[in-house]
Scaffold this motif. Structure first.
Motif, PDB file in Angstrom:
ATOM      1  N   ASN A   1       0.814  -1.205   0.000  1.00 27.96           N
ATOM      2  CA  ASN A   1       0.000   0.000   0.000  1.00 27.96           C
ATOM      3  C   ASN A   1       0.853   1.264   0.000  1.00 27.96           C
ATOM      4  O   ASN A   1       0.727   2.105  -0.874  1.00 27.96           O
TER       5      ASN A   1
ATOM      6  N   LYS B   1      -4.803   0.647  -4.495  1.00 26.97           N
ATOM      7  CA  LYS B   1      -5.111   1.144  -3.144  1.00 26.97           C
ATOM      8  C   LYS B   1      -6.475   0.662  -2.685  1.00 26.97           C
ATOM      9  O   LYS B   1      -6.634   0.201  -1.562  1.00 26.97           O
TER      10      LYS B   1
ATOM     11  N   ARG C   1      -6.766  -0.337   2.841  1.00 19.39           N
ATOM     12  CA  ARG C   1      -6.269  -0.090   4.190  1.00 19.39           C
ATOM     13  C   ARG C   1      -7.247   0.797   4.947  1.00 19.39           C
ATOM     14  O   ARG C   1      -7.752   1.776   4.389  1.00 19.39           O
TER      15      ARG C   1
ATOM     16  N   TYR D   1      -6.983  -4.448   6.585  1.00 19.61           N
ATOM     17  CA  TYR D   1      -6.881  -4.451   5.125  1.00 19.61           C
ATOM     18  C   TYR D   1      -7.985  -5.312   4.542  1.00 19.61           C
ATOM     19  O   TYR D   1      -8.347  -6.335   5.105  1.00 19.61           O
TER      20      TYR D   1
END
Length: 855
Positions: free
Chosen positions: A202, A220, A225, A417
């Motif tokens: 990330n 992403k 995240r 995540y």
RNA sequence: GCCUCUGUGGUGGAAUUGGUAGACACGCCGGAUUCAAAAUCCGGUGCUUUACGGCGUGCCAGUUCGAGUCUGGCCAGAGGUACCA
């Protein structure tokens, strides 16, 4: 008339490049390097226009950097494992291996006919035992470092391909290849711990500034995240606790229920002696995965009768529900519900009549009147109705709650995540065997490295359904490397995405006995420019990034990231045609008439012309590259693909466009022939004197060198080509007198244009180069120097505006001072006329560009 | 729903990052050459107006001497994503 015979010329030069090893990369690691790679093809049988575009783009870059003096690595190989080979074998009673290698032979020939500057000495196919044995070796290394594990889990089962798929490989609930809805099944599978690297995968995206923003965003989002907290609740009527995950601890005072997944241990335990809950849980599970009707799916819950205590409100007991919208494999599999500030929670609360208390009030709203209707409030505001949090911002309230809960030992700040581990087992034959042995007494035993490769058996049958490795009479029977007792091999093979996750590293030393030589990998990697389709934005590119980090962890190389620069090219599209019955027609079957209408060649029937969409066999709107190359030559195909459309956008393939490109190659060849007669011979010393027109031509030459270079570096090939067109016209219209200066300028222009077209149309460039007596091959000639002193303009055209509207343009010397420019502008006849009777309020002078007179 | 990108002549697209909108190409129109055609060469081609001029970068506002470019709002299309708490 002089005509350029592309067919004869192209094969001639391809042979000469080959014989002279022109594109073989050097192993001298002291040289500056440039690694250009296009995503390697799957050997489906024939190349298509998309390949041509992809490889033509990469080839321009490779040839350009070679000319700039870099040691260039530009290799090619084959992503050769995969299901089409098995399906073809099944259909034709053949063997995947034969099918694959025959396809490779044919496609190699096709690729060579494009004239790509490729180092063919490094070619390999991922189905070569030589290659996949190294993959098995790395798997064992990963296993040792705990980057691989086995677990039973609910997996995505593709009922058409008869295999398991990774999460990334399920698109809209359907298999990425088969397109049919996947089913959920419990199976024991091998997994790569890609989540171990979630943080790096990330955060390091930010540093990949030569990647398209779009791809970075997609990754992403995929990694997903989120920062939040683990929050623990106490049950009211026993000593047990339950953990939840939330990103909104600030809304704790708005909590009105706690929801757990049907697969949560607490739910499972309760369901054991609760028939009703069992039924409800089954209903939740069947909803998951397959149907896209999730979108409309109602929020459903089952009141367990259990209660938890609110952590801050003494005596408040809150109901625990099993809810169909809570997922077991994300966070803690349990959440607290705050309906006022989460849409799902709100839908749920409204359905079950639970309290909805707003605790975040938008700035400027009165907390007394602020009410929640059918839409949850998720924006910024101040905390209200929340005891010690009142008046705080969301951010401060989060901190405060985390702090208080931590002190009580009831939670802590955590990061979560969305990314899951990568399931890599496939129940297929045509892939890399997983080098594992199952022993009755020793359990799971890795194959000994000395026994690698665990090779695929050749004598397999595809008659039965399922995995041929499993059916094979002898292959899976072996002995345990630990105890030497009879044991069986793992019959699953690797997901073929593993093969393409490290091939870029193998190219750096493709004949190594190791996966690759560390020194070679450290020299060549990362790939300086990677080129491929955006459809791999998540799968292949994320897996490759993971692999690089994993290979680093097992000490095979030093780099962090595999691809420094990434370019995603657009698709190749074509108009679609249908006859009156609605059958798709191939462009070959169509006749185009001057009036603009289309008919079927065979029958004369009218053709319905449809939108231009990506070339695909099913719509029949494909144009075969081989036919184009036979008719017009590879240079024409390359030139057309690179001109007009920006490389990242879709390109529309048109007959007119190809013909235009072909005419240009002929025209250039003719012009050079013609002008060569009056140009200076090669090697003439630069004269001192140049006429005005000679200076202009030289300026054109040197500006072209600079601008074409910049546009290639920026991936604006269409702009390079526009400049080359302009330059060609300048050469064509240059009428040289008998002076040495004119002849020299013309000679220089001819040499320059030959060198700067070479990355795009290399065969024609070689042909012209030899015609004008150039030294050696253009393919190894250095990029010409753009001399700044020759690029300087002495005159500029300045635009004169009145109140921002263009009224005149004036030619003047460059860099005059402002007063002078202003004087010239006001003295202009048109301006004088336009200003008659007006008062000038202000004059803005931008040197060498514009004068704006404000009245 | 959310995120990202895109929107400029008949068409593909340029525009030095706030400074002459439409470079270059395709197509089309006209001319030269040819017995004729193809090929080639030359010229024209945003819309509108007889002209001077006016209008033009999806739409509406705004900032600026000046906006395709910057800001805010909207519309359309493409791609990604989807119960991720």
């Amino acid at each position: 008339m002089t005509r350029y015979n592309a067919a004869a010329s192209e094969s001639k030069w391809q042979k000469i490049w080959d014989e002279n090893n022109v594109f073989v990369a050097s192993d001298d690691f002291s040289l500056p390097k440039y690694y250009v790679l296009e995503m390697f093809p799957y050997p489906s049988g024939r190349i298509h226009m998309g390949h041509v575009r992809n490889y033509a783009q990469g080839d321009v870059v490779a040839r350009y950097y070679k000319a700039k003096g870099y040691n260039v690595l530009h290799p090619m190989g084959w992503d050769a494992f995969g299901m089409p080979a098995e399906n073809a074998a099944r259909a034709n009673n053949g063997h995947p291996e034969d099918w694959t290698y025959e396809n490779i032979d044919h496609m190699r020939g096709q690729l060579k006919s494009i004239g790509l500057g490729i180092d063919w000495t490094r070619e390999f196919a991922t189905c070569d035992p030589e290659y996949y044995s190294k993959e098995q070796e790395m798997f064992l290394d990963f296993l040792e470092q705990d980057l691989v594990y086995r677990k039973e889990s609910l997996v995505n089962w593709d009922p058409v391909d008869n295999t398991v798929l990774a999460n990334e490989q399920v698109i809209d609930g359907c298999g990425w290849r088969s397109g049919v809805p996947v089913e959920r099944r419990m199976l024991t599978q091998w997994f790569f711990r890609i989540t171990d690297f979630a943080e790096e995968l990330n955060s390091e995206l930010d540093a990949l500034d030569r990647w398209p923003e779009k791809v970075r965003t997609m990754q992403k989002n995929w990694i997903g995240r989120s920062e939040g907290m683990k929050m623990i609740f106490n049950f009211c009527h026993n000593d047990e606790k339950i953990e939840t995950y939330t990103t909104r601890p600030d809304t704790i005072f708005g909590m009105s229920f706690l929801a757990i997944s049907a697969d949560h241990p607490t739910a499972l335990k309760l369901a054991q002696n609760n028939q009703e809950l069992q039924e409800f849980s089954n209903k939740c599970r069947s909803l998951g995965g397959t149907e896209e009707e999730l979108e409309k799916a109602e929020k459903l819950g089952f009141d367990t009768g259990l209660k938890v205590a609110h952590p801050f409100i003494e005596g408040l007991e809150i109901s625990v529900y099993v809810a169909n919208f809570v997922l077991m494999d994300y966070g803690a599999g349990a959440v607290f519900g705050c309906p006022a500030h989460d849409q799902r929670d709100l839908d749920f609360a409204r359905k079950y009549g639970l309290p909805v208390l707003p605790v975040v009030i938008p700035d400027g709203e009165d907390s007394a009147c602020f009410e929640i209707g059918s839409k949850a409030y998720t924006d910024a505001g101040k905390i209200q109705n929340s005891d010690f949090l009142n008046g705080l911002t969301i951010a401060k309230a989060k901190k405060e709650v985390i702090c208080r809960m931590s002190q009580k030992g009831m939670g802590e700040k955590t990061v979560n995540y969305r990314l899951r581990d990568w399931g890599i087992s496939r129940q297929r034959y045509w892939g890399t065997p997983i080098p594992i042995i199952h022993c009755k007494s020793c359990g799971i035993v890795p194959a000994a490295k000395s026994d690698l490769p665990v090779e695929l058996p050749h004598d397999v049958s595809f008659e039965k359904e399922g995995n041929p490795l499993d059916h094979h009479p002898t292959w899976k029977h072996t002995v345990c490397p630990k105890c030497a007792a009879a044991a069986v091999r793992e019959t699953d093979t690797f997901d073929t995405f593993i093969d393409s996750s490290w091939y870029y590293a193998r190219f750096t030393s493709p004949h190594s006995d190791l996966p690759f030589d560390r020194e070679a990998a450290d020299y060549w990697l990362p790939v300086d420019q990677y080129v491929g389709g955006v459809e791999h934005a998540i799968l292949h590119l994320l897996y490759s990034r993971f692999f690089t980090k994993a290979m680093k962890k097992v000490d095979l190389l030093t780099v962090q990231e595999p691809f420094e620069g990434l370019f995603t090219q657009g698709m190749v599209c074509h108009e679609t045609y249908k006859d009156s019955l609605g059958n798709w027609l191939n462009p070959d079957e169509i006749e185009k008439h001057a009036a603009g209408d289309f008919t079927v060649r065979a029958t004369g029937e009218k053709v319905h012309v449809g939108a231009s969409i990506k070339m695909s066999k099913s719509k029949k709107n494909v144009v075969d590259p081989t036919g184009i190359i036979d008719t017009y030559g590879a240079d024409t195909a390359r030139w057309f693909m690179l001109s007009d459309s920006p490389p990242e956008r879709d390109l529309e393939w048109t007959e007119e466009g190809v013909e235009g490109a072909w005419r240009y190659t002929q025209r250039l060849y003719r012009i050079i022939h013609e002008k060569l007669e009056i140009a200076a011979p090669k090697g003439v010393v630069e004269p001192k004197e140049f006429s005005k027109q000679a200076q202009d031509l030289r300026r054109f030459s040197h500006m072209s060198i600079a601008s074409v270079a910049k546009d290639i570096e920026d991936f604006h090939f269409n702009n390079s080509i526009a400049q080359i067109y302009k330059f060609t016209s300048a050469i064509s219209s240059f009428k040289a007198d008998s002076s040495a200066g004119d002849a020299y300028a013309l000679r220089e222009a001819i040499e320059v244009i030959t060198l700067i077209i070479a990355p795009m149309i290399p065969h024609l460039a070689e042909e012209i180069w030899s015609l004008i007596g150039g030294e050696g091959l253009v393919a190894v000639a250095p990029w010409p120097d753009a001399r700044p002193e020759l690029m300087e303009e002495t005159m500029v055209t300045v635009a004169i505006q009145i109140k921002g509207k263009l009224r005149a343009t004036i030619e003047m010397e460059k860099d005059l001072d402002k007063e002078e420019v202003q004087r010239l502008a006001l003295a202009n006849e048109k301006i004088e006329h336009a200003l008659k009777g007006q008062t000038i309020r202000k004059i803005i002078v931008i040197p060498n560009r514009i004068v704006n007179i404000v009245i």
